[in-house]
Scaffold this motif. Structure first.
Motif, PDB file in Angstrom:
ATOM      1  N   THR A  72       0.828  -1.207   0.000  1.00  0.00           N
ATOM      2  CA  THR A  72       0.000   0.000   0.000  1.00  0.00           C
ATOM      3  C   THR A  72       0.861   1.256   0.000  1.00  0.00           C
ATOM      4  OG1 THR A  72      -1.442  -1.283   1.473  1.00  0.00           O
ATOM      5  CG2 THR A  72      -2.054   0.998   1.058  1.00  0.00           C
ATOM      6  N   VAL A  73       1.813   1.315   0.925  1.00  0.00           N
ATOM      7  CA  VAL A  73       2.665   2.502   1.055  1.00  0.00           C
ATOM      8  C   VAL A  73       3.583   2.649  -0.156  1.00  0.00           C
ATOM      9  CG1 VAL A  73       4.404   3.655   2.469  1.00  0.00           C
ATOM     10  CG2 VAL A  73       2.577   2.369   3.570  1.00  0.00           C
ATOM     11  N   THR A  74       4.128   1.529  -0.630  1.00  0.00           N
ATOM     12  CA  THR A  74       5.031   1.576  -1.785  1.00  0.00           C
ATOM     13  C   THR A  74       4.317   2.093  -3.029  1.00  0.00           C
ATOM     14  OG1 THR A  74       6.330  -0.280  -0.913  1.00  0.00           O
ATOM     15  CG2 THR A  74       6.594   0.230  -3.239  1.00  0.00           C
ATOM     16  N   VAL A  75       3.097   1.627  -3.253  1.00  0.00           N
ATOM     17  CA  VAL A  75       2.311   2.090  -4.395  1.00  0.00           C
ATOM     18  C   VAL A  75       2.048   3.590  -4.288  1.00  0.00           C
ATOM     19  CG1 VAL A  75      -0.022   2.025  -5.375  1.00  0.00           C
ATOM     20  CG2 VAL A  75       1.225  -0.103  -5.006  1.00  0.00           C
ATOM     21  N   ALA A  76       1.674   4.051  -3.094  1.00  0.00           N
ATOM     22  CA  ALA A  76       1.413   5.479  -2.892  1.00  0.00           C
ATOM     23  C   ALA A  76       2.655   6.320  -3.158  1.00  0.00           C
ATOM     24  CB  ALA A  76       0.915   5.710  -1.470  1.00  0.00           C
ATOM     25  N   GLU A  82      -3.464   9.792  -5.263  1.00  0.00           N
ATOM     26  CA  GLU A  82      -4.095  10.903  -4.557  1.00  0.00           C
ATOM     27  C   GLU A  82      -4.469  10.459  -3.148  1.00  0.00           C
ATOM     28  OE1 GLU A  82      -5.613  14.520  -3.574  1.00  0.00           O
ATOM     29  OE2 GLU A  82      -4.462  14.007  -5.360  1.00  0.00           O
ATOM     30  N   LYS A  83      -5.114   9.288  -3.067  1.00  0.00           N
ATOM     31  CA  LYS A  83      -5.453   8.649  -1.800  1.00  0.00           C
ATOM     32  C   LYS A  83      -5.384   7.143  -1.994  1.00  0.00           C
ATOM     33  CE  LYS A  83      -6.875  12.320   0.673  1.00  0.00           C
ATOM     34  NZ  LYS A  83      -6.306  12.719   1.984  1.00  0.00           N
ATOM     35  N   ILE A  84      -5.002   6.422  -0.950  1.00  0.00           N
ATOM     36  CA  ILE A  84      -5.089   4.967  -0.984  1.00  0.00           C
ATOM     37  C   ILE A  84      -5.461   4.468   0.413  1.00  0.00           C
ATOM     38  CG2 ILE A  84      -2.592   4.623  -0.643  1.00  0.00           C
ATOM     39  CD1 ILE A  84      -2.918   2.075  -2.455  1.00  0.00           C
ATOM     40  N   LEU A  85      -6.473   3.618   0.453  1.00  0.00           N
ATOM     41  CA  LEU A  85      -6.941   3.016   1.701  1.00  0.00           C
ATOM     42  C   LEU A  85      -6.600   1.533   1.685  1.00  0.00           C
ATOM     43  CD1 LEU A  85      -8.677   2.860   4.329  1.00  0.00           C
ATOM     44  CD2 LEU A  85     -10.671   2.520   2.836  1.00  0.00           C
ATOM     45  N   GLY A  86      -5.951   1.060   2.740  1.00  0.00           N
ATOM     46  CA  GLY A  86      -5.690  -0.359   2.894  1.00  0.00           C
ATOM     47  C   GLY A  86      -6.612  -0.929   3.958  1.00  0.00           C
ATOM     48  N   ILE A  87      -7.311  -2.014   3.638  1.00  0.00           N
ATOM     49  CA  ILE A  87      -8.167  -2.658   4.637  1.00  0.00           C
ATOM     50  C   ILE A  87      -7.679  -4.081   4.888  1.00  0.00           C
ATOM     51  CG2 ILE A  87     -10.155  -1.251   4.018  1.00  0.00           C
ATOM     52  CD1 ILE A  87     -11.346  -3.729   2.630  1.00  0.00           C
ATOM     53  N   ASP A  88      -7.829  -4.513   6.139  1.00  0.00           N
ATOM     54  CA  ASP A  88      -7.441  -5.874   6.496  1.00  0.00           C
ATOM     55  C   ASP A  88      -8.357  -6.365   7.615  1.00  0.00           C
ATOM     56  OD1 ASP A  88      -4.868  -7.720   5.848  1.00  0.00           O
ATOM     57  OD2 ASP A  88      -5.563  -8.096   7.891  1.00  0.00           O
ATOM     58  N   ILE A 104       8.663   4.273   7.249  1.00  0.00           N
ATOM     59  CA  ILE A 104       9.095   4.670   5.914  1.00  0.00           C
ATOM     60  C   ILE A 104       9.275   6.180   5.828  1.00  0.00           C
ATOM     61  CG2 ILE A 104       8.308   4.820   3.506  1.00  0.00           C
ATOM     62  CD1 ILE A 104       7.109   1.961   3.969  1.00  0.00           C
ATOM     63  N   VAL A 105       8.350   6.932   6.425  1.00  0.00           N
ATOM     64  CA  VAL A 105       8.482   8.391   6.431  1.00  0.00           C
ATOM     65  C   VAL A 105       9.714   8.815   7.231  1.00  0.00           C
ATOM     66  CG1 VAL A 105       7.411  10.547   7.196  1.00  0.00           C
ATOM     67  CG2 VAL A 105       6.021   8.790   6.077  1.00  0.00           C
ATOM     68  N   LYS A 106       9.934   8.152   8.363  1.00  0.00           N
ATOM     69  CA  LYS A 106      11.093   8.490   9.202  1.00  0.00           C
ATOM     70  C   LYS A 106      12.400   8.173   8.485  1.00  0.00           C
ATOM     71  CE  LYS A 106      12.698   8.070  13.970  1.00  0.00           C
ATOM     72  NZ  LYS A 106      12.451   7.457  15.297  1.00  0.00           N
ATOM     73  N   MET A 107      12.421   7.070   7.737  1.00  0.00           N
ATOM     74  CA  MET A 107      13.626   6.712   6.983  1.00  0.00           C
ATOM     75  C   MET A 107      13.942   7.762   5.936  1.00  0.00           C
ATOM     76  SD  MET A 107      13.180   2.599   6.451  1.00  0.00           S
ATOM     77  CE  MET A 107      14.397   2.567   5.137  1.00  0.00           C
ATOM     78  N   SER A 108      12.924   8.301   5.279  1.00  0.00           N
ATOM     79  CA  SER A 108      13.171   9.325   4.266  1.00  0.00           C
ATOM     80  C   SER A 108      13.678  10.613   4.921  1.00  0.00           C
ATOM     81  CB  SER A 108      11.905   9.601   3.453  1.00  0.00           C
ATOM     82  OG  SER A 108      10.937  10.270   4.224  1.00  0.00           O
ATOM     83  N   GLU A 109      13.208  10.894   6.134  1.00  0.00           N
ATOM     84  CA  GLU A 109      13.697  12.057   6.875  1.00  0.00           C
ATOM     85  C   GLU A 109      15.186  11.890   7.203  1.00  0.00           C
ATOM     86  OE1 GLU A 109      12.965  14.201  11.204  1.00  0.00           O
ATOM     87  OE2 GLU A 109      11.476  12.809  10.401  1.00  0.00           O
ATOM     88  N   ASP A 150      -1.015  12.053   4.683  1.00  0.00           N
ATOM     89  CA  ASP A 150      -2.292  12.578   4.193  1.00  0.00           C
ATOM     90  C   ASP A 150      -2.914  11.681   3.128  1.00  0.00           C
ATOM     91  OD1 ASP A 150      -2.153  14.874   5.806  1.00  0.00           O
ATOM     92  OD2 ASP A 150      -0.836  15.857   4.342  1.00  0.00           O
ATOM     93  N   ARG A 151      -2.105  10.876   2.480  1.00  0.00           N
ATOM     94  CA  ARG A 151      -2.586  10.099   1.333  1.00  0.00           C
ATOM     95  C   ARG A 151      -2.870   8.630   1.657  1.00  0.00           C
ATOM     96  NH1 ARG A 151       0.869  12.272  -3.919  1.00  0.00           N
ATOM     97  NH2 ARG A 151       0.721  14.496  -3.429  1.00  0.00           N
ATOM     98  N   VAL A 152      -2.207   8.097   2.662  1.00  0.00           N
ATOM     99  CA  VAL A 152      -2.327   6.671   2.975  1.00  0.00           C
ATOM    100  C   VAL A 152      -3.080   6.488   4.285  1.00  0.00           C
ATOM    101  CG1 VAL A 152      -1.068   4.522   3.382  1.00  0.00           C
ATOM    102  CG2 VAL A 152      -0.123   6.232   1.818  1.00  0.00           C
ATOM    103  N   SER A 153      -4.049   5.596   4.282  1.00  0.00           N
ATOM    104  CA  SER A 153      -4.768   5.272   5.514  1.00  0.00           C
ATOM    105  C   SER A 153      -5.080   3.784   5.540  1.00  0.00           C
ATOM    106  CB  SER A 153      -6.060   6.096   5.629  1.00  0.00           C
ATOM    107  OG  SER A 153      -6.914   5.838   4.538  1.00  0.00           O
ATOM    108  N   PHE A 154      -5.351   3.292   6.743  1.00  0.00           N
ATOM    109  CA  PHE A 154      -5.648   1.871   6.934  1.00  0.00           C
ATOM    110  C   PHE A 154      -6.833   1.734   7.878  1.00  0.00           C
ATOM    111  CE2 PHE A 154      -1.055   2.205   6.178  1.00  0.00           C
ATOM    112  CZ  PHE A 154      -0.904   1.338   5.106  1.00  0.00           C
ATOM    113  N   GLN A 155      -7.595   0.669   7.705  1.00  0.00           N
ATOM    114  CA  GLN A 155      -8.667   0.382   8.648  1.00  0.00           C
ATOM    115  C   GLN A 155      -8.962  -1.112   8.670  1.00  0.00           C
ATOM    116  OE1 GLN A 155     -11.721   2.905   6.805  1.00  0.00           O
ATOM    117  NE2 GLN A 155     -12.929   1.079   6.350  1.00  0.00           N
ATOM    118  N   LYS A 156      -9.470  -1.560   9.806  1.00  0.00           N
ATOM    119  CA  LYS A 156      -9.870  -2.953   9.968  1.00  0.00           C
ATOM    120  C   LYS A 156     -11.258  -3.128   9.357  1.00  0.00           C
ATOM    121  CE  LYS A 156     -10.908  -6.455  13.496  1.00  0.00           C
ATOM    122  NZ  LYS A 156     -12.262  -6.748  12.966  1.00  0.00           N
TER     123      LYS A 156
END
Length: 279
Positions: A72-76, A82-88, A104-109, A150-156
């Motif tokens: 999910t994150v890699t694709v984004a 624009e937006k991507i929601l991952g559900i599991d 992943i965000v921290k690694m880029s920082e 802002d673009r990636v989110s996840f939900q059960k």
């Protein structure tokens, strides 16, 4: 006698080695699933290589059965959703997905800080080319990838049983990678058709559905993962080699393409077809 006592003492201090129990994941919700799917030395999941930027760039996307969220994150990040929601179905995997997003965000920082430090050492004082020259527009946050929050989110969610389709909520692209077997074993043929029908309704006209179905031999390996799976396995009337016909003739998809010819780098046992279907 003294030697015998020493032997006895040595026996008592030896730690008891427990046999490592095999992880049981009745919904396919394995921990570190993406780690053992990829050959060592590869930077990204090889399935990403067969996906096309135009399916995701500036698009609203859904990843069904996202597990720990790495795809999910890699694709984004790579394709600019624009937006991507991952559900599991597993709340623990959703927590892992958010953890991976933050990592992943921290690694880029960290990489950004290292680049600045290096540029200071080479006399440029941290000055880099402006965005119009490099072609890159970075977020104003601390990390070049902070926009991902802002673009990636996840939900059960359970797309078969629980997830109700919002009246006007539709997606440009839907991913469903190595999920069909687990839906099939847990909810039978009816559950599989429910999945396909919901995906079709959730897609915009012209939208693309990227599907990676597991082969029948994979069902055989997992048919006894639970009593429910064992019972459903015996009653299945639909098989993976029929999925394409069902998706085209019964569900209503108008076009299909097999993307697998250029797929490489998966571990043995994961060389599966990847299909792109258009509504």
């Amino acid at each position: 006698m003294e030697a015998a006592n020493k032997t006895h003492q040595n026996d008592t201090v030896q730690p008891h080695k427990r046999k490592k129990q095999k992880e049981v994941a009745i919904f396919g919700n394995y921990r570190n699933y993406y780690t053992y799917r990829i050959d060592q030395g590869l930077e990204e999941d090889p399935r990403i290589k067969v996906m096309r930027k135009e399916w995701f760039e500036g698009k609203n996307c859904l990843d069904i059965g996202c597990n720990s969220g790495l795809i999910t994150v890699t694709v984004a990040k790579k394709f600019g959703c624009e937006k991507i929601l991952g559900i599991d179905i597993d709340s623990a995997r959703v927590q892992d997905a958010y953890w991976n997003l933050r990592r992943i965000v921290k690694m880029s920082e960290k990489k950004k800080d290292q680049t600045v430090d290096k540029s200071k050492d080479d006399g440029t004082n941290g000055v880099t080319e402006p965005p119009e020259k490099t072609g890159r527009v970075e977020s104003s946050g601390d990390s070049p990838d902070s926009y991902l929050f802002d673009r990636v989110s996840f939900q059960k969610d359970n797309i078969v049983l629980d997830w109700s389709i919002p009246g006007n909520k539709v997606y440009d692209t839907i991913l469903c990678l190595s999920v069909t077997k687990w839906i099939h074993l847990n909810w039978g043929d009816e559950g599989l058709i429910t999945l396909f029908s919901k995906v079709w309704r959730l897609l915009k006209p012209g939208g693309v559905f990227i599907l990676e179905p597991q082969p029948w031999k994979s069902y055989i390996s997992n048919r006894q993962v639970s009593e429910v799976a064992s019972t459903n396995y015996k009653n299945l009337k639909i098989f993976p080699d029929q999925f394409q016909d069902i998706l085209l003739d019964k569900i209503g998809f108008r076009e299909i393409e097999n993307l697998s010819s250029s797929l490489s780098g998966s571990k043995t046992g994961f060389n599966r077809p990847i299909l792109a279907l258009w509504k």
